[in-house]
Design an enzyme around this catalytic site. Structure first.
Site, PDB file in Angstrom:
ATOM      1  N   HIS A  79       0.821  -1.211   0.000  1.00  0.00           N
ATOM      2  CA  HIS A  79       0.000   0.000   0.000  1.00  0.00           C
ATOM      3  C   HIS A  79       0.856   1.262   0.000  1.00  0.00           C
ATOM      4  O   HIS A  79       0.628   2.189  -0.771  1.00  0.00           O
ATOM      5  CB  HIS A  79      -0.866   0.042   1.262  1.00  0.00           C
ATOM      6  CG  HIS A  79      -2.065  -0.823   1.199  1.00  0.00           C
ATOM      7  ND1 HIS A  79      -2.883  -0.878   0.104  1.00  0.00           N
ATOM      8  CD2 HIS A  79      -2.606  -1.662   2.112  1.00  0.00           C
ATOM      9  CE1 HIS A  79      -3.881  -1.705   0.353  1.00  0.00           C
ATOM     10  NE2 HIS A  79      -3.719  -2.208   1.555  1.00  0.00           N
ATOM     11  N   GLU A  90       6.031 -15.102 -19.338  1.00  0.00           N
ATOM     12  CA  GLU A  90       6.310 -14.882 -17.918  1.00  0.00           C
ATOM     13  C   GLU A  90       7.043 -16.038 -17.261  1.00  0.00           C
ATOM     14  O   GLU A  90       7.462 -15.911 -16.113  1.00  0.00           O
ATOM     15  CB  GLU A  90       4.994 -14.647 -17.166  1.00  0.00           C
ATOM     16  CG  GLU A  90       4.219 -13.442 -17.640  1.00  0.00           C
ATOM     17  CD  GLU A  90       2.877 -13.329 -16.946  1.00  0.00           C
ATOM     18  OE1 GLU A  90       2.805 -12.633 -15.921  1.00  0.00           O
ATOM     19  OE2 GLU A  90       1.907 -13.949 -17.427  1.00  0.00           O
ATOM     20  N   ASP A 117       7.297 -11.612 -13.120  1.00  0.00           N
ATOM     21  CA  ASP A 117       7.187 -13.062 -12.935  1.00  0.00           C
ATOM     22  C   ASP A 117       8.327 -13.809 -13.615  1.00  0.00           C
ATOM     23  O   ASP A 117       8.815 -14.814 -13.094  1.00  0.00           O
ATOM     24  CB  ASP A 117       5.844 -13.567 -13.466  1.00  0.00           C
ATOM     25  CG  ASP A 117       4.748 -13.499 -12.414  1.00  0.00           C
ATOM     26  OD1 ASP A 117       5.084 -13.531 -11.219  1.00  0.00           O
ATOM     27  OD2 ASP A 117       3.571 -13.398 -12.786  1.00  0.00           O
ATOM     28  N   CYS A 143       6.043  -5.232 -20.155  1.00  0.00           N
ATOM     29  CA  CYS A 143       5.069  -4.548 -19.295  1.00  0.00           C
ATOM     30  C   CYS A 143       5.381  -4.721 -17.811  1.00  0.00           C
ATOM     31  O   CYS A 143       4.604  -4.295 -16.966  1.00  0.00           O
ATOM     32  CB  CYS A 143       3.651  -5.031 -19.598  1.00  0.00           C
ATOM     33  SG  CYS A 143       3.375  -6.780 -19.264  1.00  0.00           S
TER      34      CYS A 143
END
Length: 576
Positions: free
Chosen positions: A195, A437, A461, A508
């Site tokens: 967060h 990935e 990943d 990405c």
């Protein structure tokens, strides 16, 4: 005497200010029995506390959405509001009060622990870290029940900001601090997807996390410097150090203001190569940021965020409206939407949670979608219907086998046939791409190139699977290295194979938005970068300064190296 602590840099910039310690609410509450005749009063006490917290969150949401730059913050508050309405939490706690004849605080904490255990089984790092929302919303209720509401730091009169130091921070905390000249955030725990990291980047506030015991090492009102670029925290700096960092901060602010001038400048290298600057988004709420930097389109729309905090799956019409909103807002620009990248989780399938001994290697992403074909087909129908409203491309996550693509294409064909029968329009030439990935995909690209229209490398990943590292585990996160020779060979091989067969390739993952790797990726042949909108102008600046004729041979030499230290030194010299 000044001393320095190193942590994880998650939001760039320099902050100089005084410490404000935020206490970490203790959830080790007392357990006591309540007489039967007082049980209705105990349930009502819980209801009033929940209502109080709901009111606080609604007020914080209004404060967050007052500015366009706080969309992520508002989304987190929405999530916590949904959790307050989740029967798994509050209704179950009410039931515990009456069944076990116990106090509200203890019932809440017991139920919270059960829900957190379920979150622990989720593979996706972002979704798994959402267990923090459960803990933080329960903490807020417990504070109200115990009569210990939080307080805001005082505004400073010496011109310096306030540095929030905490074990962890919730989005609601950060919004509450918004108007109090907060300079930066420092926390004991957290990572790139925590967060504090996400909200700090959204608010452009420097932050360093994962410092373990920082809260025990500093005192209230002590002077602190945060270097959010290098992951450095300086405690008790002298005037000489403060002046040095004031100068650095001024230079960074000047650079940032200059970047805004690049908004409408095409991303073209010195030798005339065009490069696409695409944005990663989580839904329509992020469109203002995409437009603010004039991104070339969307390279990754994470649709799983439609699911978070919900008991029921979003239906076809709800998904269609979300996809359509993004496409219509970006006319003439490509929008790449990734199908659900989720793991086995009760909130997704509406049945009991499925225990997986190793969720990182379990039923996730395309595996999960193919195991739930009706859910997957509903999404595919919504995507197909939305495809008439713009330049939609659909991307399948975590591919490793040819049959995964074949089964996906078969479901797409079925969805098209259903829409044809119903007289609903779609783009019959919709492009389907896949994410690289896992190492197996990067090493066997032929089967994907023959079946797909484009590829996107998910470096987050790919790195963790190549190096066998859980990137959310603080014990091994130091081993997570984008510059490991094996990782670079897989990335470069994918980019080069795409160029050889005329298949567009993008990156990405986090590497695309990190200026330390821009020249390296350009030299590998990458021409499509996709990242958080806040990083686009900085990466564009790197592209504008690059000469690919000079870069390419140097990068090819780097790819032949097999020592990480030598690779790192060579990558640093690329910008020299």
């Amino acid at each position: 005497m000044p001393f320095t602590i190193h942590g994880l840099p998650v939001s760039q910039g320099i902050a100089i200010g005084h410490v404000h310690l935020v206490s970490h609410a203790m959830l080790e509450v007392n357990h006591y029995h309540v007489a039967v005749k007082y049980l209705p009063e105990e349930v009502e006490r819980l209801n009033e506390a929940v209502a109080t917290v709901q009111g606080e969150l609604v007020g914080l949401k209004a404060a967050a959405t007052a500015g366009q730059s706080h969309s992520e913050v508002g989304a987190f508050v929405d999530l916590q509001l949904m959790m307050l309405a989740d029967p798994m939490l509050i209704d179950a706690a009410r039931h515990l009060i009456t069944e076990r004849r116990c106090n509200a605080e203890w019932a809440l904490v017991q139920q919270m622990e059960l829900v957190v255990e379920q979150f622990e089984q989720i593979e996706d790092p972002y979704l798994r870290e959402r267990k923090a929302d459960v803990v933080q919303v329960i903490e807020r209720i417990v504070k109200v029940l115990l009569g210990h509401p939080g307080h805001l730091p005082p505004k400073r009169r010496d011109g310096l900001g306030t540095i929030i130091v905490a074990h962890d921070l919730s989005p609601a905390d950060t919004i509450g601090f918004r108007d109090h000249n907060i300079g930066g955030f420092v926390t004991d725990v957290g990572g790139p997807t925590s967060h504090t990291a996400i909200v700090a980047r959204s608010l452009r506030i420097p932050a360093v996390v994962g410092l373990h015991h920082i809260r025990q090492l500093v005192e209230e009102d002590e002077l602190l410097i945060i270097d959010g670029t290098r992951g450095v925290v300086i405690v008790g700096p002298d005037e000489r150090i403060v002046e040095e960092y004031r100068l650095r901060r001024s230079e960074l602010e000047l650079e940032r203001s200059k970047l805004n001038r690049l908004k409408d400048t095409p991303a073209t290298t010195l030798d005339g190569e065009d490069v696409k600057m695409l944005a990663n988004i989580e839904g329509p709420k992020d469109l203002n940021q995409v437009k603010a930097v004039n991104a070339d389109g969307v390279g990754l729309y994470r649709t799983e965020f439609l699911f978070i905090g919900r008991d029921a799956l979003p239906d076809e019409d709800e998904q269609y409206e979300a996809y359509r909103a993004v496409l219509k807002s970006l006319p003439g620009k490509p929008v790449t939407i990734r199908t659900f990248d989720v793991g086995a989780d009760k909130a997704l399938n509406g049945v009991g949670a499925r225990f997986e001994p190793n969720p990182a290697l379990g039923l996730r992403a395309i595996r999960y979608s193919l195991a739930e074909p009706q859910m997957f087909k509903t999404q595919l129908r919504a995507l197909l219907r939305a495809s008439v409203h713009g330049q939609l491309r659909v991307m399948i996550p975590m591919l490793a086998h040819a049959h995964e693509i074949d089964q996906s294409l078969q479901l797409i064909a079925k969805a098209k046939a259903e829409l044809d029968a119903e007289g609903l329009k779609y783009n019959p030439r919709l492009e389907i791409g896949g994410m690289i990935e896992v190492p197996a995909a990067a090493l066997a690209l032929g089967m994907f190139i023959r079946r797909l229209s484009f590829l996107s490398i998910g470096t987050n990943d790919l790195i963790q699977y190549t190096l066998a590292i859980d990137r959310s585990d603080e014990a091994v996160v130091h081993l997570y290295d984008p510059l490991h020779p094996a990782v670079l060979k897989l990335i470069a091989g994918t980019i080069q194979a795409g160029a050889r067969f005329g298949l567009p390739v993008s990156v990405c993952g986090e590497m695309a938005g990190d200026p330390a790797y821009t020249l390296l990726l350009l030299g590998m042949g990458l021409r499509n970068f996709s990242m958080h909108p806040g990083h686009i102008l900085e990466i564009k600046q790197q592209v504008l300064r690059a000469d690919l004729n000079e870069l390419a041979p140097r990068v090819q030499r780097i790819l032949k190296m097999d020592e990480q230290a030598k690779v790192r030194d060579a990558v640093m010299r690329l910008a020299g």
